[in-house]
Design a protein around this motif. Structure first.
Motif, PDB file in Angstrom:
ATOM      1  N   GLU A 129     -28.545 -22.400  -0.718  1.00  0.00           N
ATOM      2  CA  GLU A 129     -27.638 -21.253   0.243  1.00  0.00           C
ATOM      3  C   GLU A 129     -28.884 -20.266   0.860  1.00  0.00           C
ATOM      4  O   GLU A 129     -29.966 -19.523   0.223  1.00  0.00           O
ATOM      5  N   ALA A 130     -29.225 -20.127   2.078  1.00  0.00           N
ATOM      6  CA  ALA A 130     -29.356 -19.269   2.750  1.00  0.00           C
ATOM      7  C   ALA A 130     -30.101 -17.943   2.420  1.00  0.00           C
ATOM      8  O   ALA A 130     -28.780 -17.160   2.183  1.00  0.00           O
ATOM      9  N   ALA A 131     -31.049 -17.319   1.301  1.00  0.00           N
ATOM     10  CA  ALA A 131     -31.165 -16.204   1.308  1.00  0.00           C
ATOM     11  C   ALA A 131     -31.772 -15.093   2.757  1.00  0.00           C
ATOM     12  O   ALA A 131     -32.418 -14.084   2.848  1.00  0.00           O
ATOM     13  N   LYS A 132     -32.253 -15.876   4.001  1.00  0.00           N
ATOM     14  CA  LYS A 132     -32.209 -15.502   5.287  1.00  0.00           C
ATOM     15  C   LYS A 132     -31.030 -15.701   6.700  1.00  0.00           C
ATOM     16  O   LYS A 132     -30.852 -17.406   6.039  1.00  0.00           O
ATOM     17  N   ALA A 133     -31.224 -15.433   7.556  1.00  0.00           N
ATOM     18  CA  ALA A 133     -30.704 -16.252   8.392  1.00  0.00           C
ATOM     19  C   ALA A 133     -31.455 -17.121   9.049  1.00  0.00           C
ATOM     20  O   ALA A 133     -32.303 -16.542   9.110  1.00  0.00           O
ATOM     21  N   GLY A 134     -30.503 -18.189   9.646  1.00  0.00           N
ATOM     22  CA  GLY A 134     -31.439 -19.040  10.303  1.00  0.00           C
ATOM     23  C   GLY A 134     -32.296 -19.850   9.417  1.00  0.00           C
ATOM     24  O   GLY A 134     -32.874 -20.685  10.599  1.00  0.00           O
ATOM     25  N   VAL A 135     -32.012 -20.450   8.331  1.00  0.00           N
ATOM     26  CA  VAL A 135     -33.311 -20.799   7.696  1.00  0.00           C
ATOM     27  C   VAL A 135     -32.349 -22.810   8.010  1.00  0.00           C
ATOM     28  O   VAL A 135     -31.146 -23.423   8.040  1.00  0.00           O
ATOM     29  N   THR A 136     -32.913 -23.764   7.914  1.00  0.00           N
ATOM     30  CA  THR A 136     -33.187 -24.672   8.219  1.00  0.00           C
ATOM     31  C   THR A 136     -32.895 -25.523   6.739  1.00  0.00           C
ATOM     32  O   THR A 136     -34.205 -25.339   6.569  1.00  0.00           O
ATOM     33  N   VAL A 137     -32.487 -26.472   6.994  1.00  0.00           N
ATOM     34  CA  VAL A 137     -32.417 -27.397   4.917  1.00  0.00           C
ATOM     35  C   VAL A 137     -32.446 -28.871   5.974  1.00  0.00           C
ATOM     36  O   VAL A 137     -31.119 -29.582   6.739  1.00  0.00           O
ATOM     37  N   LYS A 138     -34.051 -29.536   5.784  1.00  0.00           N
ATOM     38  CA  LYS A 138     -33.870 -30.850   6.254  1.00  0.00           C
ATOM     39  C   LYS A 138     -34.058 -31.935   4.741  1.00  0.00           C
ATOM     40  O   LYS A 138     -34.404 -31.523   3.797  1.00  0.00           O
ATOM     41  N   LEU A 201     -37.825 -26.519   3.008  1.00  0.00           N
ATOM     42  CA  LEU A 201     -36.804 -25.248   3.706  1.00  0.00           C
ATOM     43  C   LEU A 201     -37.619 -25.146   4.417  1.00  0.00           C
ATOM     44  O   LEU A 201     -38.777 -24.506   4.986  1.00  0.00           O
ATOM     45  N   SER A 202     -37.304 -24.106   5.985  1.00  0.00           N
ATOM     46  CA  SER A 202     -37.792 -23.630   6.569  1.00  0.00           C
ATOM     47  C   SER A 202     -37.949 -22.858   6.111  1.00  0.00           C
ATOM     48  O   SER A 202     -39.312 -21.554   6.713  1.00  0.00           O
ATOM     49  N   ASP A 240     -42.552 -24.012  -1.217  1.00  0.00           N
ATOM     50  CA  ASP A 240     -42.876 -22.718  -0.944  1.00  0.00           C
ATOM     51  C   ASP A 240     -42.163 -21.226  -1.218  1.00  0.00           C
ATOM     52  O   ASP A 240     -42.069 -20.180  -1.403  1.00  0.00           O
ATOM     53  N   MET A 241     -40.978 -22.047  -0.122  1.00  0.00           N
ATOM     54  CA  MET A 241     -39.199 -21.415   0.162  1.00  0.00           C
ATOM     55  C   MET A 241     -38.115 -21.435  -1.239  1.00  0.00           C
ATOM     56  O   MET A 241     -37.106 -21.327  -0.706  1.00  0.00           O
ATOM     57  N   LEU A 242     -38.595 -22.353  -2.059  1.00  0.00           N
ATOM     58  CA  LEU A 242     -37.701 -22.521  -2.888  1.00  0.00           C
ATOM     59  C   LEU A 242     -37.562 -21.759  -4.069  1.00  0.00           C
ATOM     60  O   LEU A 242     -38.431 -21.326  -4.825  1.00  0.00           O
ATOM     61  N   CYS A 270     -44.006 -24.940  -6.089  1.00  0.00           N
ATOM     62  CA  CYS A 270     -42.417 -24.251  -5.541  1.00  0.00           C
ATOM     63  C   CYS A 270     -43.815 -23.030  -5.880  1.00  0.00           C
ATOM     64  O   CYS A 270     -43.012 -22.452  -6.839  1.00  0.00           O
ATOM     65  N   GLU A 271     -44.394 -22.166  -4.665  1.00  0.00           N
ATOM     66  CA  GLU A 271     -45.054 -20.895  -5.402  1.00  0.00           C
ATOM     67  C   GLU A 271     -43.388 -19.894  -6.116  1.00  0.00           C
ATOM     68  O   GLU A 271     -44.318 -18.644  -7.030  1.00  0.00           O
ATOM     69  N   SER A 272     -42.595 -20.101  -5.101  1.00  0.00           N
ATOM     70  CA  SER A 272     -41.432 -18.397  -5.576  1.00  0.00           C
ATOM     71  C   SER A 272     -41.149 -19.030  -6.949  1.00  0.00           C
ATOM     72  O   SER A 272     -39.664 -18.023  -7.099  1.00  0.00           O
TER      73      SER A 272
END
Length: 408
Positions: A129-138, A201-202, A240-242, A270-272
């Motif tokens: 689930e995007a926490a911000k607009a415009g997240v790209t998932v590959k 995750l971008s 680290d954006m997870l 995964c530092e977050s």
């Protein structure tokens, strides 16, 4: 014709009874045969409450209108919050996102309701689930444009699934948009990181749901068996954006039958990540959790480790450099497997924000905990804490600075 007094009395009684019946009918009306237009339609549902899993199986509500031949028997369905649950013209309820909603069925001026609670559980496929607009998932092979094979994705909570994933991934336009994944591969990892498939995750993204949806897309809510080595190795390495969303949105790793290296380095760097998934398996495999949370610097609490007998290198480097770790529960009583605890807590809990660290051990050792705590404070690392227990001091056991307590 002569009528006797007795016959006259009988005739009089009969006439009187007939008149009484007519009078009653006139007074009461046709109460035993009411006209349909005078009936107030009633509607009921077969369920008054529902608990559903996000993107899980749909549930059909059944509405009953009484009497069956009454007017206004057409039923209209609606949902108070379609971001939580939708309902179609046949009463089929579909869970869209976590929360509560009221499903209403209306017939004429009568209505019936069902309170729906949508929760994140084992029926929820692995979801971002995007926490911000415009997240790209590959979801590609490491450092390449090779897309993970035999994988489908959904952007509408599992109503429709697509199999056209590309190396460019999928961009979630708005914060709160979601993408779920399912597949039929036994393993996505490999011994060599360059052969592993990884999510990328971008930007800041919440992750939750059942990772077994990637293994068995049809029966993943009940599947608790891994069959291939390296099943999820390196899957989120370096992301680290997870992020964790909240207590109701967790990543689930429900397998109780493990394979070699199945979760090896799965969340490394995964530092977050602040909360770790539960690990329910009581029987372990070689290197099953090796390096699993390596350098998750913001992880505060380790998952409970319920296995009593350890396997070779099973916890090797598992919590290395988890600097904010303040609690570990390990119920092992047999620590004889080679390298099972090698460096597993090295540099764990060293952040200045950590003021106390508690290590919970099997309650079978409750009688020795006081003596163990005293011994933990003195002399060298990697020596037996107490002659009655298998634990040693140091990074290969229980480091100095931790307080030992009995697990529940």
């Amino acid at each position: 014709m002569k009528l006797t007094i007795k016959k006259l009395s009988c005739m009089a009684l009969l006439v009187a009874m007939t008149m009484m019946q007519t009078s009653c009918d006139e007074l009461l009306g046709e109460t035993d045969n009411p006209a349909p237009d005078d009936v107030k339609t009633a509607i009921t549902l077969n369920e008054s409450t529902l608990e559903m899993g996000y993107a899980g199986k749909d549930v059909t509500l059944e509405a009953t209108v009484s009497p069956a031949d009454a007017e206004d028997t057409d039923i209209t369905w609606s949902s108070s919050d379609e971001s939580v649950a939708t309902v179609d013209d046949e009463g089929v309820v579909h869970a869209v996102g976590a929360g509560t909603a009221v499903i209403t069925a209306e017939a004429g001026d009568k209505k019936a309701t069902c309170d729906v609670s949508v929760v994140i559980n084992l029926e929820t496929p692995l979801t971002f689930e995007a926490a911000k607009a415009g997240v790209t998932v590959k979801f590609n092979k490491y450092n390449s444009d090779i897309v993970a094979p035999n994988v489908e994705y959904s952007l509408d909570g599992g109503i429709t699934w697509k199999d056209d994933l590309t190396a460019a991934g999928v961009t979630l336009a708005a914060a709160g948009d979601k993408i779920s994944f399912r597949g039929t591969n036994e393993a996505y990892g490999a011994d060599d990181i360059y052969d592993c498939y990884q999510f990328e995750l971008s930007d800041e993204t919440f992750a939750y749901g059942n990772v077994m949806s990637l293994i068995n897309k049809d029966n993943y809510p009940t599947n608790k068996t891994l069959t291939a080595d390296y099943a999820f190795k390196w899957m989120f390495n370096g992301q680290d954006m997870l992020k964790n969303k909240d207590a109701d949105h967790q990543i689930f790793l429900p397998a109780t039958t493990l394979t070699e290296n199945c979760y090896d380095s799965m969340f490394s760097w995964c530092e977050s990540l602040t909360t770790a998934p539960e690990l329910p398996a009581k029987t372990l495999a070689k290197e099953c959790y090796s390096g699993m949370f390596w350098s998750c610097k913001n992880l505060t609490t380790a998952p409970e480790l319920p296995a009593t007998t350890l396997a070779e290198s099973c916890y090797h480097w598992m919590f290395y450099d988890c600097q904010k770790l303040s609690s570990v529960t390990c119920k092992a009583t047999n620590l004889s497997a080679d390298d099972c605890l090698n460096g597993w807590l090295e540099d764990a809990g060293i952040d200045e924000s950590v003021t106390s660290k508690t290590f919970y051990i099997n309650s079978a050792y409750s009688a020795y905990i006081a003596a163990m705590n005293i011994s933990l404070e003195v002399t060298a690392d990697d020596v037996q804490i107490n002659a009655k227990v298998p634990w040693v001091k140091g990074d290969n056991g229980i480091p100095a600075g931790w307080t030992i307590a009995a697990a529940e």
